[in-house]
Design a protein around this motif. Structure first.
Motif, mmCIF file in Angstrom:
data_model
loop_
_atom_site.group_PDB
_atom_site.id
_atom_site.type_symbol
_atom_site.label_atom_id
_atom_site.label_comp_id
_atom_site.label_asym_id
_atom_site.label_seq_id
_atom_site.Cartn_x
_atom_site.Cartn_y
_atom_site.Cartn_z
ATOM 1 N N ALA A 1 11.130 8.519 -2.212
ATOM 2 C CA ALA A 1 11.600 9.271 -3.518
ATOM 3 C C ALA A 1 11.326 8.673 -4.865
ATOM 4 O O ALA A 1 11.123 9.162 -5.872
ATOM 5 C CB ALA A 1 13.120 9.804 -3.652
ATOM 6 N N GLU A 2 11.259 7.040 -4.741
ATOM 7 C CA GLU A 2 11.193 6.402 -5.844
ATOM 8 C C GLU A 2 9.272 5.970 -6.094
ATOM 9 O O GLU A 2 9.074 5.202 -6.855
ATOM 10 C CB GLU A 2 11.986 5.062 -5.849
ATOM 11 C CG GLU A 2 13.301 5.364 -5.889
ATOM 12 C CD GLU A 2 14.305 4.441 -5.780
ATOM 13 O OE1 GLU A 2 15.016 4.191 -6.663
ATOM 14 O OE2 GLU A 2 14.189 3.439 -4.824
ATOM 15 N N TYR A 3 8.626 6.412 -5.172
ATOM 16 C CA TYR A 3 7.266 6.262 -5.252
ATOM 17 C C TYR A 3 6.891 6.252 -6.487
ATOM 18 O O TYR A 3 6.744 7.406 -7.236
ATOM 19 C CB TYR A 3 6.603 6.930 -4.089
ATOM 20 C CG TYR A 3 5.126 6.931 -4.191
ATOM 21 C CD1 TYR A 3 4.271 5.887 -4.185
ATOM 22 C CD2 TYR A 3 4.708 8.033 -4.392
ATOM 23 C CE1 TYR A 3 2.981 5.802 -4.070
ATOM 24 C CE2 TYR A 3 3.002 8.229 -4.551
ATOM 25 C CZ TYR A 3 2.181 7.168 -4.686
ATOM 26 O OH TYR A 3 0.849 7.227 -4.521
ATOM 27 N N TYR B 1 6.738 5.837 1.509
ATOM 28 C CA TYR B 1 7.451 6.317 2.878
ATOM 29 C C TYR B 1 8.886 5.640 2.819
ATOM 30 O O TYR B 1 8.949 4.286 2.394
ATOM 31 C CB TYR B 1 6.725 5.921 4.178
ATOM 32 C CG TYR B 1 5.559 6.907 4.375
ATOM 33 C CD1 TYR B 1 5.732 8.313 4.429
ATOM 34 C CD2 TYR B 1 4.381 6.457 3.741
ATOM 35 C CE1 TYR B 1 4.660 9.129 4.392
ATOM 36 C CE2 TYR B 1 3.173 7.280 3.804
ATOM 37 C CZ TYR B 1 3.210 8.578 4.230
ATOM 38 O OH TYR B 1 2.115 9.302 4.254
ATOM 39 N N ASN B 2 9.815 6.193 3.479
ATOM 40 C CA ASN B 2 11.442 5.504 3.698
ATOM 41 C C ASN B 2 12.165 5.927 4.867
ATOM 42 O O ASN B 2 12.967 6.742 4.536
ATOM 43 C CB ASN B 2 11.903 5.983 2.387
ATOM 44 C CG ASN B 2 13.390 5.181 2.243
ATOM 45 O OD1 ASN B 2 13.409 3.940 2.683
ATOM 46 N ND2 ASN B 2 14.373 5.931 1.689
ATOM 47 N N PRO B 3 11.572 5.622 6.039
ATOM 48 C CA PRO B 3 10.383 5.238 6.397
ATOM 49 C C PRO B 3 9.543 6.427 6.910
ATOM 50 O O PRO B 3 9.960 7.423 6.602
ATOM 51 C CB PRO B 3 10.762 4.262 7.635
ATOM 52 C CG PRO B 3 11.985 4.916 8.055
ATOM 53 C CD PRO B 3 12.859 5.629 7.080
ATOM 54 N N ARG B 4 8.362 6.062 7.512
ATOM 55 C CA ARG B 4 7.584 7.205 7.986
ATOM 56 C C ARG B 4 8.470 8.256 8.888
ATOM 57 O O ARG B 4 9.005 7.459 9.779
ATOM 58 C CB ARG B 4 6.277 6.678 8.463
ATOM 59 C CG ARG B 4 5.110 6.017 7.412
ATOM 60 C CD ARG B 4 4.062 5.627 8.514
ATOM 61 N NE ARG B 4 3.026 5.109 7.588
ATOM 62 C CZ ARG B 4 1.961 5.899 7.260
ATOM 63 N NH1 ARG B 4 1.837 7.055 7.913
ATOM 64 N NH2 ARG B 4 0.939 5.489 6.647
ATOM 65 N N GLY C 1 0.736 -1.151 0.007
ATOM 66 C CA GLY C 1 0.033 -0.159 -0.094
ATOM 67 C C GLY C 1 0.950 1.244 0.071
ATOM 68 O O GLY C 1 1.981 1.235 0.339
ATOM 69 N N GLN C 2 0.083 2.330 -0.338
ATOM 70 C CA GLN C 2 0.863 3.742 -0.506
ATOM 71 C C GLN C 2 1.422 4.033 0.963
ATOM 72 O O GLN C 2 2.261 4.639 1.075
ATOM 73 C CB GLN C 2 -0.195 4.578 -0.851
ATOM 74 C CG GLN C 2 0.415 5.936 -0.845
ATOM 75 C CD GLN C 2 -0.807 7.146 -1.532
ATOM 76 O OE1 GLN C 2 -1.675 6.704 -1.571
ATOM 77 N NE2 GLN C 2 -0.176 8.484 -1.424
ATOM 78 N N GLY C 3 0.628 3.616 1.907
ATOM 79 C CA GLY C 3 1.006 4.083 3.419
ATOM 80 C C GLY C 3 2.196 3.226 3.850
ATOM 81 O O GLY C 3 2.600 3.534 5.109
ATOM 82 N N ALA C 4 2.549 1.970 3.202
ATOM 83 C CA ALA C 4 3.753 1.450 3.847
ATOM 84 C C ALA C 4 5.107 1.846 3.600
ATOM 85 O O ALA C 4 5.275 2.938 2.738
ATOM 86 C CB ALA C 4 3.786 0.148 3.203
ATOM 87 N N ALA D 1 9.622 -1.325 -3.544
ATOM 88 C CA ALA D 1 10.354 -0.218 -3.712
ATOM 89 C C ALA D 1 9.638 0.857 -4.507
ATOM 90 O O ALA D 1 9.865 2.116 -4.219
ATOM 91 C CB ALA D 1 11.643 -0.351 -4.700
ATOM 92 N N TYR D 2 8.227 0.845 -5.066
ATOM 93 C CA TYR D 2 7.754 1.628 -5.772
ATOM 94 C C TYR D 2 6.344 2.230 -5.424
ATOM 95 O O TYR D 2 5.885 3.408 -5.505
ATOM 96 C CB TYR D 2 7.605 1.441 -7.393
ATOM 97 C CG TYR D 2 9.098 1.026 -7.860
ATOM 98 C CD1 TYR D 2 10.022 2.384 -8.032
ATOM 99 C CD2 TYR D 2 9.742 0.053 -8.239
ATOM 100 C CE1 TYR D 2 11.259 2.146 -8.665
ATOM 101 C CE2 TYR D 2 11.166 -0.187 -8.924
ATOM 102 C CZ TYR D 2 11.681 0.951 -8.894
ATOM 103 O OH TYR D 2 13.028 0.827 -9.401
ATOM 104 N N ALA D 3 5.645 1.083 -5.035
ATOM 105 C CA ALA D 3 4.188 1.603 -4.541
ATOM 106 C C ALA D 3 4.105 2.186 -3.212
ATOM 107 O O ALA D 3 3.002 2.478 -2.833
ATOM 108 C CB ALA D 3 3.261 0.153 -4.691
ATOM 109 N N THR D 4 5.099 1.897 -2.605
ATOM 110 C CA THR D 4 5.095 2.553 -1.033
ATOM 111 C C THR D 4 5.542 4.073 -0.984
ATOM 112 O O THR D 4 6.243 4.434 -1.775
ATOM 113 C CB THR D 4 6.115 1.576 -0.056
ATOM 114 O OG1 THR D 4 7.147 1.472 -0.922
ATOM 115 C CG2 THR D 4 5.627 0.227 -0.096
#
Length: 567
Positions: free
Chosen positions: A199-201, A191-194, A176-179, A186-189
């Motif tokens: 940057a690769e979302y 945060y890195n982390p919250r 999920g987007q919130g993960a 690497a791409y659908a999430t």
């Protein structure tokens, strides 16, 4: 005295005539060279414009090439101009374009040269996004693990139209987007982390190409819904492995997954893609708050929820949060409700005409992509295409896999590199966050070159998140991704670090493998039982690990510009 003067005038006149002729010749030659460059540039542009349609659609490639030549002033059939595009006989991914035309002269016509011919040729090559994950008509099929008494069993999945589908070693996956991306996607999430932003979302998620060779094709997705399950006695997640992800700060909440099937219209550009599924299905798997409460796929508690991977250590339904709906099979008979499709094949589209399609899978709301969704989940699923001929489905250039890795060695298909695309070039593999397995683990890349699978020799470089001492390696055939544990011996030629845990947490590894000029990538003899069609050029991954499950993002490419001129 008069005679010499007359001779001087004659000689002077002759010299002037020669000088004028030379000046005229220089002007004409300069004009000729300028036009040679113009024709060459037009041929280059035409080859680059058309080659993107190869190898699938040569007529369209020729049309695009001639159209680009016209834009640059050289229209096929206009006067003496001939534009000849031709697919290369030895390399179907290469387009050769020859432009022949004429130019008028200025001064050379005095000596009989009224026109000059110009012929120039350009060759361009297109390396398409690499097919990944499957040489068959199904993608991301693992086994459906369930509790049986005090043990766990993992039978194979039955296909959408019957028959058993052999395990490919992983499920398709998306988070999920919130993960946080450190959980493997690497791409659908987001945060890195919250609360730091990834940057690769990419809100567009992942694409999977589907080839339907004959009319009447159908596309199915297995377990498209999000239905959380729990850990079984043997470890790993049951069913397909859907679960909320422990964030440490966000409670489990309703989550969404979107599946969109597009008709590519036979072109590379996505600008002309049209929906091939039912637009009304966009809301079928949204705002899902579900748990499988069956005894086969859940260790249900007295509260009727599940005990696995919730952010605050509590079950959904406690402390004021809503109680999750039961999504086990039979909990609902309403096919328009997302939870009905748990552990079932959902027909995303039937009656498809022959052609190439793109299945897009995403967890970001396409109607509101900037919404700050807190959904912390991972949804696993599979794809199958059913059609006459030789239908195919595979990841396009990048994919996320979820592997319930069993003890010992396990292999799954990585990517297809054919001879035309790979010979003499460098294969580049990037993998993200490998080895979340909690025990010793090794990774090898298996090459099909030479008609037999062998561990490829590779160089690798990891980014700054890699553990000290594991940032790079040269001429290796194995990468150890986890160091703790004693339950399994390393493969031959692999290092054996006995401490250190996970070496590549939240880290990218870039692997480079040079391919020889005589790279063959033929079908194997005898055929690989996992590849009964004997599709050539399919590379594999081999995991050696004691046990565990892991979500990893993979990307494969041939190094260099995918569309380029060939000297």
């Amino acid at each position: 005295m008069n005679a010499p003067r007359g001779q001087i005038l004659v000689i002077t006149g002759g010299i002037l005539a020669i000088l004028i002729a030379l000046v005229g010749l220089v002007i004409d030659l300069g004009w000729y060279q300028d036009n040679v460059l113009r024709v060459q540039r037009a041929a280059d542009a035409a080859a680059l414009a058309g080659v993107v349609e190869l190898p699938a659609d040569a007529p369209q490639a020729y049309t695009l090439a001639r159209g680009e030549a016209t834009k640059n002033g050289y229209q096929h059939g206009a006067g003496p101009t001939v534009v000849t595009p031709q697919q290369d006989a030895s390399n179907p991914r290469r387009l050769n374009v020859t432009i022949t035309t004429q130019i008028d002269t200025f001064f050379m016509r005095v000596v009989g040269f009224h026109t000059l011919n110009i012929t120039r040729t350009a060759s361009a090559e297109y390396i398409r996004p690499i097919p990944m994950g499957s040489p068959l008509n199904y993608y991301g099929v693992y086994r459906l693990c369930r509790v049986s008494g005090s043990s766990i069993s993992c039978p194979n999945i039955t296909g959408a139209t019957g028959g058993t589908l052999s395990s490919q070693g992983f499920f398709g996956a998306i988070e999920g987007q919130g993960a946080n991306r450190s959980t493997g996607d690497a791409y659908a999430t987001g945060y890195n982390p919250r609360p730091s932003v990834n940057a690769e979302y990419d809100p567009q998620g992942y694409d999977y190409e589907i080839e339907v060779p004959q009319d009447g094709g159908a596309v199915y997705v297995f377990d498209p819904t999000f239905c959380a399950t729990t850990s079984g006695p043997g470890g790993g997640h049951l069913g397909t492995g859907d679960h909320w992800i422990n964030s440490g700060s966000v409670n489990a909440e309703p989550v969404s997954t979107y599946y969109r099937l597009w008709n590519t219209q036979g072109t590379v550009s996505i600008a002309d893609d049209t929906r091939a599924d039912s637009v009304s299905d966009d809301g079928l798997f949204v705002n899902e708050y579900h748990v499988d409460k069956s005894s086969a796929y859940s260790q249900a508690s007295s509260a009727g929820g599940a005990d696995d991977n919730f952010a605050d250590g509590r079950e959904p339904g406690t402390n004021g949060t809503p109680t999750p709906a039961d999504c086990r099979q039979g909990a609902t008979s309403n096919t328009s409700e997302g939870r009905y499709w748990h552990n079932r094949w959902w027909p995303i589209a039937t009656g498809l005409s022959a052609g190439t399609y793109r299945l897009q899978v995403m967890t970001t709301d396409p109607s509101n992509p900037t919404a700050n969704q807190n959904e912390m989940h991972e949804n696993m699923w599979s794809i199958q295409v059913v059609a006459g001929g030789n239908p195919k489905v595979y990841g396009l250039g990048r994919m996320v896999s979820y592997a319930n890795i069993q003890a010992g060695q396990q292999e799954f298909f990585l990517a297809q590199i054919d001879r035309a695309a790979g010979a003499g070039k460098t294969l580049e593999i990037t993998l993200f966050d490998p080895g979340d397995v909690g025990d010793k683990a090794w990774l090898q890349i298996l090459s099909p070159d030479g008609d037999v699978y062998t561990p490829a020799t590779m160089d690798y470089v990891a980014d700054g998140n890699a553990a000290a001492g594991h940032q790079s390696g040269n001429d290796v055939t194995c990468i150890q991704t986890y160091g703790n544990g004693t339950g399994i011996a390393p493969p031959a030629g692999c290092p054996n670090y006995t401490s250190g845990g996970q070496f590549y947490q939240n880290s990218w590894i870039t692997i480079s493998i040079p391919l020889p000029a005589d790279y063959g990538a033929a079908g194997l003899t005898p055929p690989d039982p996992d590849n009964p069609r004997n599709e050539p050029g399919w590379w594999k991954i081999r995991y050696t690990v004691n046990s565990g499950n892991d979500t990893t993002t993979w990307s494969v490419a041939i190094r260099g510009n995918p569309v380029h001129l060939v000297p």
